[in-house]
Design a protein around this motif. Structure first.
Motif, mmCIF file in Angstrom:
data_model
loop_
_atom_site.group_PDB
_atom_site.id
_atom_site.type_symbol
_atom_site.label_atom_id
_atom_site.label_comp_id
_atom_site.label_asym_id
_atom_site.label_seq_id
_atom_site.Cartn_x
_atom_site.Cartn_y
_atom_site.Cartn_z
ATOM 1 N N ILE A 49 -11.272 42.872 -27.413
ATOM 2 C CA ILE A 49 -11.061 44.115 -26.660
ATOM 3 C C ILE A 49 -12.314 44.981 -26.688
ATOM 4 O O ILE A 49 -12.712 45.556 -25.668
ATOM 5 N N MET A 50 -12.962 45.071 -27.836
ATOM 6 C CA MET A 50 -14.178 45.885 -27.937
ATOM 7 C C MET A 50 -15.330 45.302 -27.112
ATOM 8 O O MET A 50 -16.130 46.044 -26.551
ATOM 9 N N HIS A 51 -15.405 43.977 -27.028
ATOM 10 C CA HIS A 51 -16.405 43.364 -26.151
ATOM 11 C C HIS A 51 -16.157 43.785 -24.702
ATOM 12 O O HIS A 51 -17.092 44.158 -23.988
ATOM 13 N N LEU A 52 -14.902 43.699 -24.266
ATOM 14 C CA LEU A 52 -14.572 44.079 -22.886
ATOM 15 C C LEU A 52 -14.886 45.544 -22.628
ATOM 16 O O LEU A 52 -15.398 45.911 -21.560
ATOM 17 N N CYS A 53 -14.599 46.380 -23.595
ATOM 18 C CA CYS A 53 -14.887 47.813 -23.467
ATOM 19 C C CYS A 53 -16.395 48.045 -23.368
ATOM 20 O O CYS A 53 -16.862 48.806 -22.504
ATOM 21 N N THR A 54 -17.152 47.383 -24.211
ATOM 22 C CA THR A 54 -18.608 47.515 -24.199
ATOM 23 C C THR A 54 -19.187 47.034 -22.874
ATOM 24 O O THR A 54 -20.087 47.661 -22.307
ATOM 25 N N ILE A 55 -18.665 45.941 -22.352
ATOM 26 C CA ILE A 55 -19.120 45.410 -21.068
ATOM 27 C C ILE A 55 -18.848 46.416 -19.949
ATOM 28 O O ILE A 55 -19.698 46.646 -19.086
ATOM 29 N N SER A 56 -17.665 47.036 -19.964
ATOM 30 C CA SER A 56 -17.334 47.992 -18.898
ATOM 31 C C SER A 56 -18.265 49.201 -18.933
ATOM 32 O O SER A 56 -18.727 49.667 -17.888
ATOM 33 N N VAL A 57 -18.561 49.698 -20.126
ATOM 34 C CA VAL A 57 -19.479 50.839 -20.251
ATOM 35 C C VAL A 57 -20.882 50.419 -19.814
ATOM 36 O O VAL A 57 -21.560 51.150 -19.068
ATOM 37 N N ASP A 58 -21.313 49.249 -20.233
ATOM 38 C CA ASP A 58 -22.645 48.759 -19.881
ATOM 39 C C ASP A 58 -22.794 48.573 -18.368
ATOM 40 O O ASP A 58 -23.824 48.925 -17.792
ATOM 41 N N ARG A 59 -21.775 48.046 -17.719
ATOM 42 C CA ARG A 59 -21.822 47.872 -16.266
ATOM 43 C C ARG A 59 -21.945 49.218 -15.560
ATOM 44 O O ARG A 59 -22.733 49.371 -14.628
ATOM 45 N N TYR A 60 -21.146 50.171 -15.991
ATOM 46 C CA TYR A 60 -21.205 51.482 -15.354
ATOM 47 C C TYR A 60 -22.582 52.118 -15.541
ATOM 48 O O TYR A 60 -23.183 52.602 -14.584
ATOM 49 N N LEU A 61 -23.073 52.120 -16.772
ATOM 50 C CA LEU A 61 -24.370 52.740 -17.040
ATOM 51 C C LEU A 61 -25.500 52.040 -16.290
ATOM 52 O O LEU A 61 -26.437 52.693 -15.818
ATOM 53 N N SER A 62 -25.407 50.717 -16.149
ATOM 54 C CA SER A 62 -26.432 49.970 -15.414
ATOM 55 C C SER A 62 -26.442 50.334 -13.936
ATOM 56 O O SER A 62 -27.492 50.358 -13.306
ATOM 57 N N ARG A 64 -25.121 53.309 -12.697
ATOM 58 C CA ARG A 64 -25.342 54.749 -12.571
ATOM 59 C C ARG A 64 -26.795 55.124 -12.846
ATOM 60 O O ARG A 64 -27.365 55.984 -12.194
ATOM 61 N N TYR A 65 -27.390 54.470 -13.841
ATOM 62 C CA TYR A 65 -28.773 54.753 -14.225
ATOM 63 C C TYR A 65 -29.561 53.442 -14.244
ATOM 64 O O TYR A 65 -29.928 52.952 -15.317
ATOM 65 N N PRO A 66 -29.838 52.874 -13.089
ATOM 66 C CA PRO A 66 -30.456 51.536 -13.062
ATOM 67 C C PRO A 66 -31.844 51.476 -13.680
ATOM 68 O O PRO A 66 -32.204 50.465 -14.262
ATOM 69 N N MET A 67 -32.605 52.540 -13.570
ATOM 70 C CA MET A 67 -33.957 52.505 -14.132
ATOM 71 C C MET A 67 -33.951 52.624 -15.651
ATOM 72 O O MET A 67 -34.829 52.103 -16.328
ATOM 73 N N LYS A 68 -32.956 53.303 -16.186
ATOM 74 C CA LYS A 68 -32.900 53.502 -17.633
ATOM 75 C C LYS A 68 -32.153 52.375 -18.335
ATOM 76 O O LYS A 68 -32.579 51.878 -19.370
ATOM 77 N N PHE A 69 -30.996 51.968 -17.772
ATOM 78 C CA PHE A 69 -30.163 50.972 -18.442
ATOM 79 C C PHE A 69 -30.226 49.597 -17.793
ATOM 80 O O PHE A 69 -30.101 48.587 -18.467
ATOM 81 N N ASN A 72 -33.603 47.667 -18.742
ATOM 82 C CA ASN A 72 -33.990 47.664 -20.157
ATOM 83 C C ASN A 72 -33.005 46.901 -21.031
ATOM 84 O O ASN A 72 -32.694 47.318 -22.128
ATOM 85 N N LYS A 73 -32.499 45.790 -20.558
ATOM 86 C CA LYS A 73 -31.582 44.987 -21.347
ATOM 87 C C LYS A 73 -32.378 44.033 -22.233
ATOM 88 O O LYS A 73 -32.543 42.866 -21.920
ATOM 89 N N THR A 74 -32.848 44.566 -23.311
ATOM 90 C CA THR A 74 -33.639 43.758 -24.229
ATOM 91 C C THR A 74 -32.705 43.010 -25.175
ATOM 92 O O THR A 74 -31.535 43.369 -25.336
#
Length: 180
Positions: A49-62, A64-69, A72-74
């Motif tokens: 569940i936490m993986h799915l939650c993290t993925i959803s936040v990461d997708r949104y941030l990527s 919403r802020y494509p230059m910042k997130f 920069n997926k290191t």
């Protein structure tokens, strides 16, 4: 990959014993295995569940802020996120083994393998399910809204790339076929 491994562990270590318990109507092993099974269930389900939650936040941030997130997926950032998910999952499941390791028979009552502490169930459900559910609902709603705004900015409503994407040739009247 970490989510896939987590779900594989649920399928291998948690579900078979759960199915066996359902078929037989009781937990068929000694109480020490009941405690181990409950701990693994909480660990791997929470991690999933936490993986799915993290993925959803990461997708949104990527989005919403494509230059910042987005760019920069290191490896370091991804490893940090995965580590955070596992540390949180271990922190949620570890108290079970600490609380019941001396009294492992308290988790197996009348053939039922379960967590006897209602407060742990309540807090665990809120932290491991309801909060991530709320976060995922919010981030996916924001993602859909953001994508709709981006589509409107790129091509407007009903014109541009979206009509071509759906198969109708651009500039053709509605209902027109490209095959003639």
């Amino acid at each position: 990959m970490s989510l896939a491994i987590t779900d594989l562990m649920v399928a291998i270590l948690v579900m078979p014993l759960g199915i066996l318990t359902l078929v037989r109507g009781y937990f068929p092993l000694p109480s020490v295995y009941c405690l181990a099974w409950i701990c693994l269930d909480v660990l791997f389900c929470t991690a999933s569940i936490m993986h799915l939650c993290t993925i959803s936040v990461d997708r949104y941030l990527s989005l919403r802020y494509p230059m910042k997130f987005g760019r920069n997926k290191t490896k370091k950032r991804v490893t940090l996120k995965i580590t955070f998910v596992w540390i949180l999952s271990i922190a949620i499941s570890l108290p079970l083994s600490l609380m019941y390791s001396k009294e492992d028979d308290s988790v197996l009552v009348d053939g039922a393998c379960q967590i006897p502490d209602p407060l742990y169930k309540l807090i665990g459900s809120i932290i491991c399910f309801y909060i991530p559910l709320g976060v995922m609902l919010l981030t996916y709603a924001l993602t859909v809204r953001l994508l709709a705004e981006q589509q409107q900015n790129i091509g407007g409503t009903g014109a541009g790339w979206s009509s071509g994407w759906l198969g109708a040739p651009q500039g053709a009247p509605p209902g027109a076929s490209s095959t003639g």
